[in-house]
Write an enzyme that holds these catalytic residues in place. Structure first.
Site, PDB file in Angstrom:
ATOM      1  N   ASP A 140      36.034 -15.536  14.267  1.00 18.12           N
ATOM      2  CA  ASP A 140      34.720 -15.142  14.769  1.00 18.12           C
ATOM      3  C   ASP A 140      33.706 -15.567  13.713  1.00 18.12           C
ATOM      4  OD1 ASP A 140      32.368 -13.902  15.380  1.00 18.12           O
ATOM      5  OD2 ASP A 140      33.277 -11.991  15.953  1.00 18.12           O
ATOM      6  N   LYS A 179      24.349 -16.413  17.400  1.00 22.80           N
ATOM      7  CA  LYS A 179      22.905 -16.528  17.179  1.00 22.80           C
ATOM      8  C   LYS A 179      22.448 -17.665  16.259  1.00 22.80           C
ATOM      9  CE  LYS A 179      24.227 -12.545  14.496  1.00 22.80           C
ATOM     10  NZ  LYS A 179      24.164 -11.102  14.440  1.00 22.80           N
ATOM     11  N   TYR A 196      33.481  -6.758  13.179  1.00 20.37           N
ATOM     12  CA  TYR A 196      32.735  -6.535  14.414  1.00 20.37           C
ATOM     13  C   TYR A 196      32.796  -7.806  15.246  1.00 20.37           C
ATOM     14  CZ  TYR A 196      28.706  -5.508  17.460  1.00 20.37           C
ATOM     15  OH  TYR A 196      27.880  -5.282  18.535  1.00 20.37           O
TER      16      TYR A 196
HETATM   17  N1  HOZ Z   1      26.148  -7.838  14.317  1.00 24.04           N
HETATM   18  C1  HOZ Z   1      24.786  -7.731  13.889  1.00 24.04           C
HETATM   19  C2  HOZ Z   1      24.666  -6.795  12.766  1.00 24.04           C
HETATM   20  N2  HOZ Z   1      25.857  -6.273  12.290  1.00 24.04           N
HETATM   21  C3  HOZ Z   1      23.915  -7.448  15.040  1.00 24.04           C
HETATM   22  C4  HOZ Z   1      22.700  -6.722  14.741  1.00 24.04           C
HETATM   23  C5  HOZ Z   1      22.565  -5.609  15.664  1.00 24.04           C
HETATM   24  O1  HOZ Z   1      23.577  -4.919  15.894  1.00 24.04           O
HETATM   25  O2  HOZ Z   1      21.454  -5.429  16.140  1.00 24.04           O
END
Ligand code: HOZ
Length: 433
Positions: free
Chosen positions: A240, A268, A145
Site C-alpha cells: 500500500d 492522493k 491503515y
Molecule cells: N490516511 C490519512 C491520514 N492518516 C488520511 C487523512 C484523513 O484521515 O483525513
C-alpha cells in the site's frame, strides 16, 4: 480577518451539519486538543486561515502536494482541462499517459486501474488478490491503515488510533473474520503463521514504510522476508503505497528498498490534490480485472480528467526534476533538529526521514511497531502541537501521522520551524503555552 467570536460561530455552524464539524475525523484535533482553523488558501509551503494567520504546512493535504500548494504547473494543467470539460465517463488519452508513467516508474506495476481514492484502491486490490488466488484470508499489520473499507478496519492506526478506537462499530464480524493481524517488523511471527496456515492466505498487505502510526521504517530484511514467505505459499504481496508512492522517491518504497510486490496501491499523491487512486501490478493478476477478467471493479469518475491533468503534471515535473535527495535533506535536518530540542530538555525523542516524509516520536526509540509508537508521550505531543500552531507551524494533529514536505519548503521555513519548536517544546514541557 475573522473575529474570535466569529470563528466560534463558524465552528458551531459546521458542527450543526457535519459530524464534529469535519469531513474526516483526524481534522477535528480530537487527540491534540484545541480548535482547528478554517483554511482560506494555500500557497507554496504555507496555509492561510480565515483569520488572516499563516502556518508552515507539514501536512500538505496528507501527502498530495509534493510541489506545494497552488503550484503554477498544476494550476495551468487544471485550467487547460477545465475549458475542455470535467468528466466524460469515457476514455481519455490522459488516463493512458498516467498509466504509462506509473508502469514506467513503479517496478511492480505492469498494468494499472485508476480509481478515486486510496480506500478504493486497497479494497479493489484485495478483491483482485482474493479472486486471483481463490483464497479469502489476508494478513495486515497493526497500525497500518489501508483506508476505511470493512476488512481493513482492525488495528488500523491513523484516525481510529487517534480517537482511541480499537475497531469501528458497524463493521460486521464476518467482514473481518478473514483478517489476520500481526505487529509490523516481526518476521518471526509471520513465518510461524504461514508455516501453519500459509496456504489459506490470499495476500499480505502492508505500508512498506508505515505512515499512519507515525513514521516507522521497515527493519532490514523485513520486506525481503515477506516477499519470500508470500512466494513460498502462493500468496500475493501487496504494498500500500498510498502515502509512500512518489513521496519516498520516484518508484516508491518498492524501488527504494528493492523489493517488488505483486500488487501496489497508490492514492492522493498521484492526483496532486485531486481525488484519485490506483491499483496495479503483475499483468497476469491485473488481467483478472473486468472487462478482461471476472473480478468486478468500476467507477463513473475513475480516471477523472481533472485528476489525471493535475496528476500527470505533478508526476512529469517530479520525473524531470527528481527532488527527493533535497527533500530528504530537509526532512533529516528537521527530524534531527526536533529530536535534539526535546532531548536537550530531557524528553526522550527519536525520528527519521525518507524522501519527502519525516516523523518524530516522543519516545527514546527505535520505534519498530504501532505497539511501540503507543508508548510515546502522547499528551506532551498534544501540548506541543498546540504550541506549534500558536507559533505558526501546522503539524499533523495526531502523534500517529507522518509529516509531509514539499519542494517549496526551504531554508527559511526550516529555520522558522526549529525556532518555533525550541519555544514550543519548552512551553509544552513546562505547562505554559
Ligand atoms: N490516511 C490519512 C491520514 N492518516 C488520511 C487523512 C484523513 O484521515 O483525513
Amino acid at each position: 480577518m475573522t473575529e474570535p467570536s466569529q470563528l466560534a460561530a463558524q465552528w458551531k455552524r459546521a458542527r450543526a451539519v457535519l459530524p464534529g464539524g469535519v469531513n474526516s475525523p483526524v481534522r477535528s484535533f480530537a487527540s491534540v486538543g484545541g480548535e482547528p482553523f478554517f483554511v482560506e488558501r494555500g500557497e507554496g509551503a504555507w496555509l492561510y486561515d480565515t483569520e488572516g494567520k499563516r502556518y508552515i504546512d507539514y501536512i500538505m493535504s496528507w501527502g498530495p502536494h509534493v510541489l506545494g500548494h497552488a503550484h503554477p504547473v498544476i494550476n495551468d494543467a487544471l485550467r487547460d482541462q477545465l475549458d475542455r470539460g470535467t468528466s466524460y465517463g469515457a476514455p481519455t488519452l490522459a488516463e493512458v499517459e498516467m498509466a504509462e508513467r506509473l508502469v514506467r516508474l513503479v517496478p511492480g506495476i505492469e498494468m494499472v486501474r485508476l480509481v478515486n481514492s486510496g480506500t478504493e484502491a486497497t479494497m479493489s486490490a484485495l478483491r483482485v488478490a482474493r479472486g486471483f488466488t481463490g483464497r479469502d484470508r489476508f494478513l495486515k499489520f497493526s497500525g497500518c491503515y489501508h483506508g476505511h473499507a470493512d476488512p481493513f478496519l482492525v488495528a488500523a492506526g491513523s484516525g481510529v488510533a487517534t480517537l482511541g478506537l480499537p475497531n469501528s462499530p458497524g463493521v460486521p464480524e464476518g467482514a473481518v473474520r478473514d483478517t489476520a493481524i500481526l505487529p509490523f517488523n516481526d518476521l518471526d511471527r509471520v513465518t510461524e503463521l504461514f508455516e501453519k496456515e500459509g496456504d489459506e492466505f490470499a495476500a499480505i498487505i502492508l505500508e512498506p514504510v508505515m505512515g499512519n502510526a507515525g513514521m516507522i521504517l521497515p527493519e532490514p530484511g523485513f520486506l525481503e522476508g515477506l516477499r519470500a514467505i508470500t512466494q513460498a505459499h502462493g500468496a500475493l504481496l501487496i504494498f500500500d503505497e498510498v502515502m509512500t508512492g512518489f513521496r519516498v522517491g520516484l518508484g516508491g518504497a518498492q524501488k527504494h528498498f528493492g523489493v517488488t510486490p505483486d500488487l501496489t496501491t497508490l492514492g492522493k499523491v498521484i492526483g496532486a490534490g485531486l481525488p484519485v487512486g490506483a491499483f496495479g501490478g503483475r499483468r497476469d493478476i491485473m488481467e483478472q480485472v473486468a472487462p478482461v477478467g471476472p473480478v468486478y471493479q468500476a467507477g463513473t469518475l475513475s480516471g477523472n480528467p481533472l485528476a489525471t491533468a493535475a496528476g500527470n503534471a505533478q508526476l512529469a515535473w517530479l520525473e524531470a526534476n527528481d527532488p527527493y535527495d533535497a527533500l530528504e535533506q530537509y526532512g533529516t535536518a528537521l527530524s534531527e533538529g526536533l529530536v535534539e530540542i526535546f532531548r536537550d530538555l530531557g524528553v526522550p525523542a527519536s525520528g527519521c526521514a525518507l524522501g519527502s516524509m519525516f516523523g518524530v516520536f516522543l519516545h527514546e526509540g527505535p520505534v519498530r511497531s504501532f505497539e511501540e509508537a503507543g508508548e510515546a508521550d502522547l499528551e506532551l505531543f498534544g501540548r506541543f502541537h498546540r504550541a506549534m500552531l500558536e507559533r505558526g507551524v501546522f503539524l499533523a494533529p495526531s502523534p500517529f501521522e507522518a509529516g509531509f514536505l514539499s519542494v517549496r519548503h526551504g531554508d527559511r521555513e526550516l529555520v522558522l520551524t526549529l525556532n518555533a519548536a525550541r519555544e514550543a517544546a519548552e512551553a509544552s514541557i513546562h505547562g505554559a503555552s
